[in-house]
Scaffold this motif. Structure first.
Motif, PDB file in Angstrom:
ATOM      1  N   PHE A 174      15.445   5.994   6.994  1.00  0.00           N
ATOM      2  CA  PHE A 174      16.906   5.859   7.014  1.00  0.00           C
ATOM      3  C   PHE A 174      17.472   6.358   8.335  1.00  0.00           C
ATOM      4  O   PHE A 174      18.246   5.670   9.003  1.00  0.00           O
ATOM      5  CB  PHE A 174      17.512   6.629   5.833  1.00  0.00           C
ATOM      6  CG  PHE A 174      19.009   6.733   5.880  1.00  0.00           C
ATOM      7  CD1 PHE A 174      19.804   5.647   5.552  1.00  0.00           C
ATOM      8  CD2 PHE A 174      19.622   7.912   6.260  1.00  0.00           C
ATOM      9  CE1 PHE A 174      21.189   5.736   5.609  1.00  0.00           C
ATOM     10  CE2 PHE A 174      21.006   8.018   6.312  1.00  0.00           C
ATOM     11  CZ  PHE A 174      21.790   6.924   5.986  1.00  0.00           C
ATOM     12  N   ARG A 206      22.795   3.650  -4.054  1.00  0.00           N
ATOM     13  CA  ARG A 206      22.043   3.565  -2.801  1.00  0.00           C
ATOM     14  C   ARG A 206      21.929   2.126  -2.328  1.00  0.00           C
ATOM     15  O   ARG A 206      22.022   1.187  -3.097  1.00  0.00           O
ATOM     16  CB  ARG A 206      20.655   4.178  -2.984  1.00  0.00           C
ATOM     17  CG  ARG A 206      20.756   5.677  -3.188  1.00  0.00           C
ATOM     18  CD  ARG A 206      19.423   6.341  -3.318  1.00  0.00           C
ATOM     19  NE  ARG A 206      19.630   7.769  -3.556  1.00  0.00           N
ATOM     20  CZ  ARG A 206      18.730   8.574  -4.046  1.00  0.00           C
ATOM     21  NH1 ARG A 206      17.522   8.120  -4.334  1.00  0.00           N
ATOM     22  NH2 ARG A 206      19.008   9.848  -4.231  1.00  0.00           N
ATOM     23  N   ARG A 207      21.691   1.983  -1.037  1.00  0.00           N
ATOM     24  CA  ARG A 207      21.505   0.692  -0.371  1.00  0.00           C
ATOM     25  C   ARG A 207      22.773  -0.145  -0.364  1.00  0.00           C
ATOM     26  O   ARG A 207      22.719  -1.372  -0.264  1.00  0.00           O
ATOM     27  CB  ARG A 207      20.345  -0.086  -0.973  1.00  0.00           C
ATOM     28  CG  ARG A 207      19.041   0.704  -0.912  1.00  0.00           C
ATOM     29  CD  ARG A 207      17.872  -0.214  -0.628  1.00  0.00           C
ATOM     30  NE  ARG A 207      16.643   0.536  -0.496  1.00  0.00           N
ATOM     31  CZ  ARG A 207      16.132   0.928   0.672  1.00  0.00           C
ATOM     32  NH1 ARG A 207      16.752   0.662   1.779  1.00  0.00           N
ATOM     33  NH2 ARG A 207      14.999   1.601   0.709  1.00  0.00           N
TER      34      ARG A 207
END
Length: 139
Positions: free
Chosen positions: A120, A82-83
């Motif tokens: 998000f 993630r990210r």
């Protein structure tokens, strides 16, 4: 083995995709994930897109066109990936999949309690819609 990048899932990806969905907390007892996966792969109006990195499935998104709108479900990114842009890349691929089929709008549902997902999607330019979703189980 399929190369790295984003592509439509095949039946042989089922176990890995469902494991990812479970790891990401996306499954619910009333929605059997195997049935959802198989149904998405069974027609021309839906698909599961997967992101492969180093040969492993590290992300997925289910996409479908109901003839009126495009829908996205099960966006999942492995927690250790993630990210890093994987979610954005899968959403861009979902939008492309829908545009090719002529869908005029993409919609998705987010649980009210999922602040991270809400943030998000807002960062991607999605707006909360002034509608209420109703549902009823048919089974």
């Amino acid at each position: 083995m399929t190369g790295d990048g984003i592509a439509e899932a095949t039946a042989s990806d089922e176990a890995a995709v469902i494991a990812l969905w479970e790891t990401c907390g996306l499954t619910r007892p009333w929605n059997p994930p195997a049935a959802d996966f198989r149904r998405a792969l069974s027609g021309d109006a839906s698909a599961v897109l997967v992101l492969r990195q180093s040969g492993a499935i590290t992300g997925s998104v289910m996409v479908g066109d109901d003839g009126h709108r495009g829908w996205v479900y099960y966006l999942a990114i492995a927690p250790d990936r993630r990210r890093g842009g994987a979610g954005r890349a899968l959403m861009a691929a979902a939008e492309t999949w829908l545009r090719v089929r002529g869908a005029p709008k993409l919609q998705l549902m987010v649980r009210d309690s999922n602040d991270a997902a809400r943030g998000f999607y807002e960062a991607l330019g999605f707006d909360v819609q002034p509608v209420t979703v109703f549902g009823r189980f048919l089974g």
